[in-house]
Design a protein around this motif. Structure first.
Motif, short mmCIF file in Angstrom:
data_model
loop_
_atom_site.label_atom_id
_atom_site.label_comp_id
_atom_site.label_asym_id
_atom_site.label_seq_id
_atom_site.Cartn_x
_atom_site.Cartn_y
_atom_site.Cartn_z
N ALA A 1 -7.34 18.14 8.78
CA ALA A 1 -6.33 18.88 8.01
C ALA A 1 -6.70 20.35 7.89
N VAL A 2 -5.68 21.20 7.88
CA VAL A 2 -5.87 22.64 7.73
C VAL A 2 -4.58 23.22 7.15
N LEU A 3 -4.69 24.28 6.35
CA LEU A 3 -3.50 24.92 5.81
C LEU A 3 -2.76 25.66 6.91
N GLU A 4 -1.43 25.69 6.78
CA GLU A 4 -0.61 26.40 7.76
C GLU A 4 -1.03 27.86 7.89
N SER A 5 -1.45 28.48 6.78
CA SER A 5 -1.86 29.88 6.80
C SER A 5 -3.09 30.10 7.67
N GLU A 6 -3.86 29.05 7.95
CA GLU A 6 -5.05 29.14 8.78
C GLU A 6 -4.85 28.54 10.17
N ASN B 1 3.13 26.85 2.06
CA ASN B 1 1.92 26.82 2.87
C ASN B 1 1.58 25.36 3.11
N HIS B 2 2.14 24.79 4.18
CA HIS B 2 2.02 23.37 4.46
C HIS B 2 0.61 22.99 4.91
N VAL B 3 0.28 21.74 4.72
CA VAL B 3 -0.95 21.19 5.29
C VAL B 3 -0.61 20.62 6.65
N VAL B 4 -1.27 21.11 7.68
CA VAL B 4 -1.13 20.59 9.04
C VAL B 4 -2.24 19.57 9.25
N HIS B 5 -1.92 18.40 9.77
CA HIS B 5 -2.91 17.33 9.86
C HIS B 5 -2.78 16.60 11.18
N ILE B 6 -3.82 15.86 11.54
CA ILE B 6 -3.75 15.10 12.78
C ILE B 6 -2.59 14.13 12.70
N ALA B 7 -1.85 14.06 13.80
CA ALA B 7 -0.51 13.51 13.80
C ALA B 7 -0.41 12.23 13.02
N PRO B 8 0.43 12.40 11.94
CA PRO B 8 0.44 11.40 10.97
C PRO B 8 1.17 10.25 11.51
N PRO C 1 0.83 -1.21 0.00
CA PRO C 1 0.00 0.00 0.00
C PRO C 1 0.86 1.26 0.00
N GLN C 2 0.40 2.27 -0.68
CA GLN C 2 1.09 3.55 -0.72
C GLN C 2 0.37 4.50 0.24
N ARG C 3 0.62 4.33 1.53
CA ARG C 3 -0.18 4.97 2.54
C ARG C 3 -0.17 6.50 2.45
N PHE C 4 1.00 7.09 2.26
CA PHE C 4 1.05 8.55 2.19
C PHE C 4 0.22 9.06 1.03
N ARG C 5 0.35 8.42 -0.12
CA ARG C 5 -0.38 8.89 -1.30
C ARG C 5 -1.88 8.65 -1.16
N GLU C 6 -2.25 7.57 -0.50
CA GLU C 6 -3.67 7.33 -0.23
C GLU C 6 -4.22 8.44 0.67
N GLN C 7 -3.46 8.81 1.66
CA GLN C 7 -3.92 9.85 2.58
C GLN C 7 -3.86 11.23 1.94
N PHE C 8 -2.89 11.43 1.05
CA PHE C 8 -2.84 12.67 0.28
C PHE C 8 -4.15 12.85 -0.48
N ASP C 9 -4.57 11.79 -1.17
CA ASP C 9 -5.82 11.87 -1.94
C ASP C 9 -7.01 12.13 -1.03
N GLN C 10 -7.02 11.50 0.15
CA GLN C 10 -8.11 11.69 1.09
C GLN C 10 -8.18 13.15 1.55
N ILE C 11 -7.04 13.73 1.87
CA ILE C 11 -7.01 15.12 2.31
C ILE C 11 -7.33 16.07 1.16
N GLN C 12 -6.85 15.75 -0.05
CA GLN C 12 -7.19 16.59 -1.20
C GLN C 12 -8.70 16.62 -1.44
N ARG C 13 -9.36 15.48 -1.25
CA ARG C 13 -10.82 15.47 -1.40
C ARG C 13 -11.50 16.33 -0.35
N SER C 14 -10.90 16.44 0.82
CA SER C 14 -11.50 17.27 1.87
C SER C 14 -11.23 18.74 1.64
N MET C 15 -10.28 19.07 0.73
CA MET C 15 -9.93 20.46 0.42
C MET C 15 -9.98 20.64 -1.10
N PRO C 16 -11.16 20.45 -1.72
CA PRO C 16 -11.25 20.41 -3.18
C PRO C 16 -10.85 21.70 -3.87
#
Length: 478
Positions: free
Chosen positions: A233-238, A122-129, A3-18
């Motif tokens: 997840a939230v952007l660093e700017s926020e 502008n990094h994405v801050v997320h629940i501790a990965p 499994p490509q866990r980081f990329r799977e979670q990247f896609d999940q977070i991208q869907r939450s921030m369309p």
């Protein structure tokens, strides 16, 4: 293929921030995520310097007029951060952003002259990965299992209770059905289930954390903020503004438990939270922060502020011990910037479903072997399940589904963090100590417990009511 866990979670977070195009960094190394086409700078003169420098760089090196370099967020915010557009967010793909990389490169000389950081992704801050989430997905606890750590002895006393603020994903609607959380207050999770009534990923994270604090430290005034509600997840700017909003709403607590962050490839922190960290330093609050689950020694922020001298007294970074408590969990970040470790593998706490069982469909598949090379039966492998996002696994169209009926087993530095926070709160009550930073120092100074993490002996906080679980094959792993 694993499994490509980081990329799977990247896609999940991208869907939450369309509406926010994201890229991986640095250069597809899959260490962090960031917004494409945008950099951050401090408001005022520094933002103008960044704009002018980047515009001149693009004009000189690429023959561009640089008119695309402009303020993307001209309004002033509490964190004093401005988003500056330096490229077209629609160009390129998720493997990186050349315009952002060039903008960072353009400011290196200016940063060298000023001795001050001027610009950031502008990094994405997320629940501790792993790598951008908890150490695994939750597993329903068996009907005969009780919380682990078990509830500590002690009564609630409003006059001596320690204030603990959890900034996370919010409380589940039925959280008061769990006796330990009957007095907790705060924000609800905005949406718990999808349109089919299935529990969404990461939901219950904040409730699970709150249950751990309440188990370890019964004499607390516990508040949960849902500042990280959207897939955690939230952007660093926020992010800095959300932290400010949480403490403005609830008041500065004795202890702030934060199980979120990001790496950024640097050793001087996050530009987006600098104003909050400076305000924190002036308060009496102790920030207890998760070290992250990348299995890496790369600093993870805000936890790694614990290693910067000016913030060392106000921040405690927490790594995770595996279920036997003797060694570090395979997923836990590590290194000198992680100041203490606490149990964080296969803990048992409240999730949801106390009133009515709730279904959950696994998103990620387990691995055949530990992805970090450890030899014990870690959460990478066990318990086995097939997830929706792992299309190369067996029966990809038949992901495993479970029912949650209250308690769950979950792993991550996200959960070691509230255990450590609870132990500091309990120390404050037992020793009538009103200063949480002094209590942290006293607890660690008088703590005789150690564990082995990647060959190093490190301080370990193990609650008396925590029950170690055999970790399978002995040995600390790779």
């Amino acid at each position: 293929m694993a499994p490509q866990r980081f990329r799977e979670q990247f896609d999940q977070i991208q869907r939450s921030m369309p509406d926010v195009p994201l890229a991986m960094g640095p250069d597809d190394a899959a260490e962090f995520m960031y917004e494409k086409g945008v950099v951050l700078a401090r408001d005022g003169e520094e933002a103008r310097l960044v704009e002018d420098t980047v515009r001149a760089h693009f004009t000189e090196t690429a023959g561009l007029v640089g008119e695309h370099v402009r303020r993307a967020s001209p309004e002033t915010n509490r964190s004093g951060i401005t988003r500056i557009q330096v490229g077209d967010p629609g160009e390129g793909d998720r493997r990186g952003d050349r315009a952002v990389a060039n903008a960072l490169r353009a400011l290196r000389a200016a940063e060298g002259r000023t001795g001050r950081r001027l610009v950031s992704r502008n990094h994405v801050v997320h629940i501790a990965p792993v790598n951008a989430c908890p150490g695994d997905e939750p597993v329903p606890a068996q009907p005969t299992e009780q919380s682990n750590p078990a509830p500590a002895e002690g009564l609630y006393d409003a006059d001596t209770a320690v204030g603990v603020l959890v900034i996370d994903t919010g409380l589940m609607r039925d959280y008061r059905s769990y006796p330990l959380l009957a007095r907790a207050q705060g924000d609800f999770q905005i949406k718990e289930c999808d349109d089919d009534g299935v529990l969404q990923q990461y939901v219950g994270h904040g409730t699970f954390i709150a249950g751990l604090v309440a188990a370890v430290a019964p004499n607390t005034d516990l508040t949960v903020s849902n500042a990280l509600n959207d897939a955690g997840a939230v952007l660093e700017s926020e992010f800095g503004d959300k932290l400010f909003e949480a403490v403005d709403k609830s008041g500065w607590p004795d202890i702030l438990s934060l199980s979120a962050g990001t790496s950024n490839g640097r050793t001087d922190g996050l530009l987006g939270v600098q104003a909050f960290m400076d305000e924190l330093r002036a308060q009496r609050t102790l920030l207890v922060a998760a070290a992250g689950n990348n299995g890496s020694a790369t600093p993870f922020w805000p936890a790694a502020y614990a290693d910067l001298p000016e913030y060392a007294s106000s921040v405690l970074s927490v790594g995770a011990l595996r279920s036997d408590g003797e060694f570090g969990a395979c997923f836990s970040n590590h290194g000198g910037w992680v100041k203490v470790y606490a149990p964080g593998e296969r803990l048992i706490s409240a999730l949801t479903g106390f009133i009515e069982p709730v279904p959950y469909v696994y998103q990620h598949s387990t691995y055949d072997d530990c992805r970090y090379g450890f030899s014990y039966a870690c959460t990478c492998q066990s318990p086995r399940h097939t997830g929706v996002l792992s299309g190369d696994q067996a029966d990809p169209d038949k992901p495993d589904q479970v029912m949650f009926e209250g308690l769950a087993t979950w792993s991550g530095t996200s959960f070691a963090t509230p255990v450590a926070a609870g132990m500091i709160a309990s120390h404050m009550v037992a020793h009538k100590e009103t200063d949480p930073r002094a209590a942290r120092q006293q607890l660690l100074a008088g703590n005789p417990e150690f564990a082995e993490v990647r060959g190093a002996m490190v301080p370990a906080l193990r609650p008396q009511t925590w029950r170690p679980v055999p970790a399978g094959t002995a040995g600390p792993g790779a």
